[in-house]
Design a protein around this motif. Structure first.
Motif, PDB file in Angstrom:
ATOM      1  N   ASP A 108       0.857  -1.187   0.000  1.00 46.41           N
ATOM      2  CA  ASP A 108       0.000   0.000   0.000  1.00 46.41           C
ATOM      3  C   ASP A 108       0.893   1.238   0.000  1.00 46.41           C
ATOM      4  OD1 ASP A 108      -1.830   2.001   0.301  1.00 46.41           O
ATOM      5  OD2 ASP A 108      -2.630   1.310   2.218  1.00 46.41           O
ATOM      6  N   ARG A 119       0.417   4.235  -0.137  1.00 43.86           N
ATOM      7  CA  ARG A 119      -0.038   5.371   0.667  1.00 43.86           C
ATOM      8  C   ARG A 119       0.566   5.359   2.066  1.00 43.86           C
ATOM      9  NH1 ARG A 119      -6.339   4.365   0.087  1.00 43.86           N
ATOM     10  NH2 ARG A 119      -5.500   2.290   0.557  1.00 43.86           N
ATOM     11  N   ARG A 157       2.759   8.551   5.264  1.00 45.06           N
ATOM     12  CA  ARG A 157       2.536   8.636   6.715  1.00 45.06           C
ATOM     13  C   ARG A 157       3.792   8.261   7.497  1.00 45.06           C
ATOM     14  NH1 ARG A 157       1.032   4.816  10.548  1.00 45.06           N
ATOM     15  NH2 ARG A 157       0.512   3.216   9.001  1.00 45.06           N
TER      16      ARG A 157
END
Length: 248
Positions: free
Chosen positions: A177, A179, A183
Motif C-alpha cells: 500500500d 499510501r 505517513r
C-alpha cells in the motif's frame, strides 16, 4: 539502544582525539570532571536500554503474527542484556546505578510519551530510525572516552541483527500500500526532530557531559565540531530512510 544500522548507515567517526581517549579508565578517572561525565553517559545509556526493553515488550502486543511477536521479544531481551552490562559497570566503578540513571528518567520518559507509536509499523520505524539516531550520538561521544569505557559503549551499541527485519517489514508494507509511505515518512521526520532535541537537552543540562563532548576536558572548546557531529547524524538518518524506501 538497538544499534540497528544497516551497513554504512552510522556516521563516519570523527578523528579520535588525543588525551583522554588514549588512556585507560584507571588513569582517566583521576580527573573528577571526566569521571562525572562518564557516570552521566553510562547512566543515560543504561536508562535508555531499560526504557527500550519496556517499550519493545509493549510494542510486541501490536505485532500482526506470532513470529513477529517473538522477534520483538528477542529485541527486547537484547536491550535488557545491554542494560545489565551498563548496570554492572556502574557498580564496578563504585557508582549507584539507580542514582546514575535518575537524572535521565524524566526526559527519556517524556520523549517516549511524545513518540508513542500508533501501530505496528510506526513501532518498527521508531526502533529502527529513532534508536539508531541515539546510537549515532553515543558513537560520536565514544571517540572522546577512555579505552575501557569506549569498548563498553561500542559493545552496547553493537548491531543486534534486527535491522533487516525492520527494513523487510516496512518495505513490504509500502509495496502493498504505497499510501503508507507518506505517513511513515512524516513519522520518521518527527522522530528525527524529537531525538535530536532530546540529545541536545541532555548535553546542555549535564555540565560534565557537555564539556567532554565539545572537547573542553582535553582538546579545546570546539562548537564547530559539535555542529559537524549533528550534520553527520542527520546524513545517516537520510540513508536509513532510503533503506526503508522512504523519502527523507
Amino acid at each position: 539502544m538497538l544499534g540497528m544500522e544497516t551497513p554504512d548507515t552510522h556516521p563516519s567517526e570523527a578523528a579520535e582525539p588525543a588525551g583522554t581517549a588514549a588512556r585507560d579508565w584507571a588513569r582517566a578517572a583521576a580527573e573528577p570532571q571526566y569521571r562525572a561525565a562518564v557516570v552521566d553517559l553510562l547512566g543515560a545509556l543504561a536508562y535508555g536500554e531499560l526504557a527500550a526493553f519496556e517499550r519493545l515488550a509493549e510494542d510486541a502486543k501490536l505485532a500482526p503474527s506470532l513470529a513477529d511477536k517473538a522477534q520483538l521479544a528477542a529485541m527486547a531481551s537484547a536491550e535488557f542484556q545491554h542494560f545489565e552490562l551498563l548496570r554492572r559497570r556502574l557498580a564496578e566503578i563504585d557508582e549507584d546505578p539507580t542514582a546514575a540513571m535518575e537524572p535521565f528518567a524524566a526526559p527519556l520518559d517524556e520523549f517516549h510519551r511524545q513518540t508513542a507509536p500508533s501501530d505496528w509499523l510506526e513501532g518498527l520505524i521508531k526502533a529502527y530510525v529513532g534508536d539508531s539516531i541515539a546510537s549515532d550520538f553515543y558513537r560520536e561521544v565514544a571517540v572522546r572516552l577512555d579505552t575501557d569505557t569506549r569498548a563498553l559503549v561500542l559493545k552496547v551499541l553493537d548491531d543486534t541483527g534486527h535491522s533487516s527485519f525492520a527494513v523487510e517489514k516496512v518495505r513490504a508494507a509500502i509495496e502493498s500500500d504505497p499510501r503508507v509511505g507518506g505517513r511513515l515518512a512524516l513519522w520518521a521526520r518527527r522522530l528525527m526532530g524529537e531525538a535530536l532535541s532530546q540529545a541536545q537537552r541532555v548535553v546542555a543540562e549535564r555540565d560534565a557531559l557537555s564539556t567532554m563532548l565539545v572537547g573542553g576536558l582535553a582538546d579545546g572548546f570546539d562548537l564547530a565540531e559539535v555542529g559537524k557531529m549533528f550534520s553527520r547524524i542527520t546524513e545517516a538518518h537520510t540513508k536509513r530512510m532510503a533503506a526503508l524506501g522512504l523519502a527523507a
